[in-house]
Design a protein around this motif. Structure first.
Motif, PDB file in Angstrom:
ATOM      1  N   ALA A   1       0.255  -1.616 -23.749  1.00  0.00           N
ATOM      2  CA  ALA A   1      -1.086  -1.777 -24.328  1.00  0.00           C
ATOM      3  C   ALA A   1      -1.014  -2.519 -25.657  1.00  0.00           C
ATOM      4  O   ALA A   1      -1.837  -3.404 -25.929  1.00  0.00           O
ATOM      5  CB  ALA A   1      -1.745  -0.416 -24.511  1.00  0.00           C
ATOM      6  N   THR A   2      -0.037  -2.173 -26.470  1.00  0.00           N
ATOM      7  CA  THR A   2       0.129  -2.857 -27.760  1.00  0.00           C
ATOM      8  C   THR A   2       0.420  -4.336 -27.549  1.00  0.00           C
ATOM      9  O   THR A   2      -0.149  -5.199 -28.234  1.00  0.00           O
ATOM     10  CB  THR A   2       1.257  -2.204 -28.576  1.00  0.00           C
ATOM     11  N   ALA A   3       1.285  -4.636 -26.593  1.00  0.00           N
ATOM     12  CA  ALA A   3       1.613  -6.042 -26.316  1.00  0.00           C
ATOM     13  C   ALA A   3       0.388  -6.809 -25.834  1.00  0.00           C
ATOM     14  O   ALA A   3       0.160  -7.955 -26.252  1.00  0.00           O
ATOM     15  CB  ALA A   3       2.728  -6.113 -25.277  1.00  0.00           C
ATOM     16  N   LEU A   4      -0.417  -6.190 -24.988  1.00  0.00           N
ATOM     17  CA  LEU A   4      -1.631  -6.864 -24.501  1.00  0.00           C
ATOM     18  C   LEU A   4      -2.628  -7.092 -25.627  1.00  0.00           C
ATOM     19  O   LEU A   4      -3.254  -8.158 -25.713  1.00  0.00           O
ATOM     20  CB  LEU A   4      -2.268  -6.045 -23.379  1.00  0.00           C
ATOM     21  N   LEU A   5      -2.789  -6.094 -26.488  1.00  0.00           N
ATOM     22  CA  LEU A   5      -3.706  -6.256 -27.624  1.00  0.00           C
ATOM     23  C   LEU A   5      -3.193  -7.319 -28.594  1.00  0.00           C
ATOM     24  O   LEU A   5      -3.985  -8.091 -29.146  1.00  0.00           O
ATOM     25  CB  LEU A   5      -3.907  -4.925 -28.337  1.00  0.00           C
ATOM     26  N   MET A   6      -1.884  -7.368 -28.793  1.00  0.00           N
ATOM     27  CA  MET A   6      -1.319  -8.412 -29.662  1.00  0.00           C
ATOM     28  C   MET A   6      -1.572  -9.791 -29.058  1.00  0.00           C
ATOM     29  O   MET A   6      -1.914 -10.731 -29.768  1.00  0.00           O
ATOM     30  CB  MET A   6       0.192  -8.190 -29.835  1.00  0.00           C
ATOM     31  N   ALA A   7      -1.413  -9.904 -27.740  1.00  0.00           N
ATOM     32  CA  ALA A   7      -1.685 -11.177 -27.071  1.00  0.00           C
ATOM     33  C   ALA A   7      -3.157 -11.543 -27.203  1.00  0.00           C
ATOM     34  O   ALA A   7      -3.506 -12.722 -27.264  1.00  0.00           O
ATOM     35  CB  ALA A   7      -1.285 -11.099 -25.604  1.00  0.00           C
ATOM     36  N   GLY A   8      -4.021 -10.539 -27.261  1.00  0.00           N
ATOM     37  CA  GLY A   8      -5.450 -10.785 -27.443  1.00  0.00           C
ATOM     38  C   GLY A   8      -5.786 -11.375 -28.804  1.00  0.00           C
ATOM     39  O   GLY A   8      -6.854 -11.965 -28.983  1.00  0.00           O
ATOM     40  N   LEU A   9      -4.885 -11.221 -29.753  1.00  0.00           N
ATOM     41  CA  LEU A   9      -5.108 -11.807 -31.081  1.00  0.00           C
ATOM     42  C   LEU A   9      -4.844 -13.315 -31.099  1.00  0.00           C
ATOM     43  O   LEU A   9      -5.325 -14.013 -31.991  1.00  0.00           O
ATOM     44  CB  LEU A   9      -4.199 -11.134 -32.119  1.00  0.00           C
ATOM     45  N   VAL A  10      -4.092 -13.805 -30.137  1.00  0.00           N
ATOM     46  CA  VAL A  10      -3.713 -15.224 -30.131  1.00  0.00           C
ATOM     47  C   VAL A  10      -4.928 -16.149 -30.131  1.00  0.00           C
ATOM     48  O   VAL A  10      -4.980 -17.097 -30.926  1.00  0.00           O
ATOM     49  CB  VAL A  10      -2.752 -15.527 -28.964  1.00  0.00           C
ATOM     50  N   PRO A  11      -5.951 -15.922 -29.284  1.00  0.00           N
ATOM     51  CA  PRO A  11      -7.105 -16.824 -29.329  1.00  0.00           C
ATOM     52  C   PRO A  11      -7.857 -16.801 -30.673  1.00  0.00           C
ATOM     53  O   PRO A  11      -8.485 -17.784 -31.048  1.00  0.00           O
ATOM     54  CB  PRO A  11      -8.018 -16.308 -28.216  1.00  0.00           C
ATOM     55  N   LEU A  12      -7.741 -15.695 -31.381  1.00  0.00           N
ATOM     56  CA  LEU A  12      -8.401 -15.613 -32.690  1.00  0.00           C
ATOM     57  C   LEU A  12      -7.673 -16.421 -33.756  1.00  0.00           C
ATOM     58  O   LEU A  12      -8.247 -16.725 -34.793  1.00  0.00           O
ATOM     59  CB  LEU A  12      -8.478 -14.149 -33.144  1.00  0.00           C
ATOM     60  N   ALA A  13      -6.424 -16.738 -33.505  1.00  0.00           N
ATOM     61  CA  ALA A  13      -5.602 -17.415 -34.512  1.00  0.00           C
ATOM     62  C   ALA A  13      -6.190 -18.750 -34.942  1.00  0.00           C
ATOM     63  O   ALA A  13      -6.042 -19.154 -36.093  1.00  0.00           O
ATOM     64  CB  ALA A  13      -4.182 -17.606 -33.997  1.00  0.00           C
ATOM     65  N   GLY A  14      -6.856 -19.430 -34.055  1.00  0.00           N
ATOM     66  CA  GLY A  14      -7.423 -20.723 -34.414  1.00  0.00           C
ATOM     67  C   GLY A  14      -8.779 -20.625 -35.091  1.00  0.00           C
ATOM     68  O   GLY A  14      -9.217 -21.566 -35.752  1.00  0.00           O
ATOM     69  N   ARG A  15      -9.439 -19.481 -34.952  1.00  0.00           N
ATOM     70  CA  ARG A  15     -10.801 -19.333 -35.485  1.00  0.00           C
ATOM     71  C   ARG A  15     -10.894 -18.424 -36.699  1.00  0.00           C
ATOM     72  O   ARG A  15     -11.757 -18.605 -37.542  1.00  0.00           O
ATOM     73  CB  ARG A  15     -11.721 -18.795 -34.389  1.00  0.00           C
ATOM     74  N   ALA A  16     -10.035 -17.428 -36.758  1.00  0.00           N
ATOM     75  CA  ALA A  16     -10.093 -16.457 -37.854  1.00  0.00           C
ATOM     76  C   ALA A  16      -9.088 -16.842 -38.940  1.00  0.00           C
ATOM     77  O   ALA A  16      -8.119 -17.554 -38.670  1.00  0.00           O
ATOM     78  CB  ALA A  16      -9.782 -15.065 -37.319  1.00  0.00           C
ATOM     79  N   PRO A  17      -9.302 -16.357 -40.139  1.00  0.00           N
ATOM     80  CA  PRO A  17      -8.307 -16.613 -41.192  1.00  0.00           C
ATOM     81  C   PRO A  17      -6.951 -16.003 -40.815  1.00  0.00           C
ATOM     82  O   PRO A  17      -6.887 -14.958 -40.161  1.00  0.00           O
ATOM     83  CB  PRO A  17      -8.882 -15.898 -42.412  1.00  0.00           C
ATOM     84  N   VAL A  18      -5.903 -16.668 -41.241  1.00  0.00           N
ATOM     85  CA  VAL A  18      -4.549 -16.199 -40.929  1.00  0.00           C
ATOM     86  C   VAL A  18      -4.345 -14.777 -41.413  1.00  0.00           C
ATOM     87  O   VAL A  18      -3.747 -13.951 -40.721  1.00  0.00           O
ATOM     88  CB  VAL A  18      -3.495 -17.154 -41.552  1.00  0.00           C
ATOM     89  N   SER A  19      -4.851 -14.477 -42.591  1.00  0.00           N
ATOM     90  CA  SER A  19      -4.668 -13.132 -43.147  1.00  0.00           C
ATOM     91  C   SER A  19      -5.324 -12.071 -42.258  1.00  0.00           C
ATOM     92  O   SER A  19      -4.790 -10.970 -42.110  1.00  0.00           O
ATOM     93  CB  SER A  19      -5.221 -13.053 -44.570  1.00  0.00           C
ATOM     94  N   ALA A  20      -6.452 -12.387 -41.648  1.00  0.00           N
ATOM     95  CA  ALA A  20      -7.124 -11.431 -40.774  1.00  0.00           C
ATOM     96  C   ALA A  20      -6.326 -11.197 -39.490  1.00  0.00           C
ATOM     97  O   ALA A  20      -6.204 -10.061 -39.023  1.00  0.00           O
ATOM     98  CB  ALA A  20      -8.525 -11.923 -40.427  1.00  0.00           C
ATOM     99  N   VAL A  21      -5.764 -12.256 -38.933  1.00  0.00           N
ATOM    100  CA  VAL A  21      -4.954 -12.118 -37.715  1.00  0.00           C
ATOM    101  C   VAL A  21      -3.689 -11.325 -38.022  1.00  0.00           C
ATOM    102  O   VAL A  21      -3.307 -10.428 -37.263  1.00  0.00           O
ATOM    103  CB  VAL A  21      -4.612 -13.503 -37.124  1.00  0.00           C
ATOM    104  N   LEU A  22      -3.039 -11.623 -39.147  1.00  0.00           N
ATOM    105  CA  LEU A  22      -1.843 -10.880 -39.525  1.00  0.00           C
ATOM    106  C   LEU A  22      -2.156  -9.418 -39.830  1.00  0.00           C
ATOM    107  O   LEU A  22      -1.385  -8.522 -39.477  1.00  0.00           O
ATOM    108  CB  LEU A  22      -1.162 -11.538 -40.726  1.00  0.00           C
TER     109      LEU A  22
END
Length: 67
Positions: A20-41
């Motif tokens: 579940a953690t791995a899937l949720l982490m993968a879900g952050l990838v599409p946000l990487a281009g739209r959200a600030p880097v600090s928010a994704v991290l």
């Protein structure tokens, strides 16, 4: 994780938590281009921290019974 899943099966709560953690982490990838880097991290750090906190009691129990 794969080694544990091979020995305990996918129904093991630790394996499910890690998947579940791995899937949720993968879900952050599409946000990487739209959200600030600090928010994704921060989101990644939060997910990993919650995963470790959820797994810690079971780990402690396993270590106590292994003695």
């Amino acid at each position: 994780m794969h080694v544990r899943a091979a020995f305990t099966g996918v129904r093991d709560p630790v394996v499910r938590l890690r998947l579940a953690t791995a899937l949720l982490m993968a879900g952050l990838v599409p946000l990487a281009g739209r959200a600030p880097v600090s928010a994704v991290l921060a989101g990644a750090a939060l997910l990993l921290g919650l995963s470790v906190a959820a797994e810690a009691p079971g780990y402690r129990r396993r270590m106590e019974t292994a003695r």
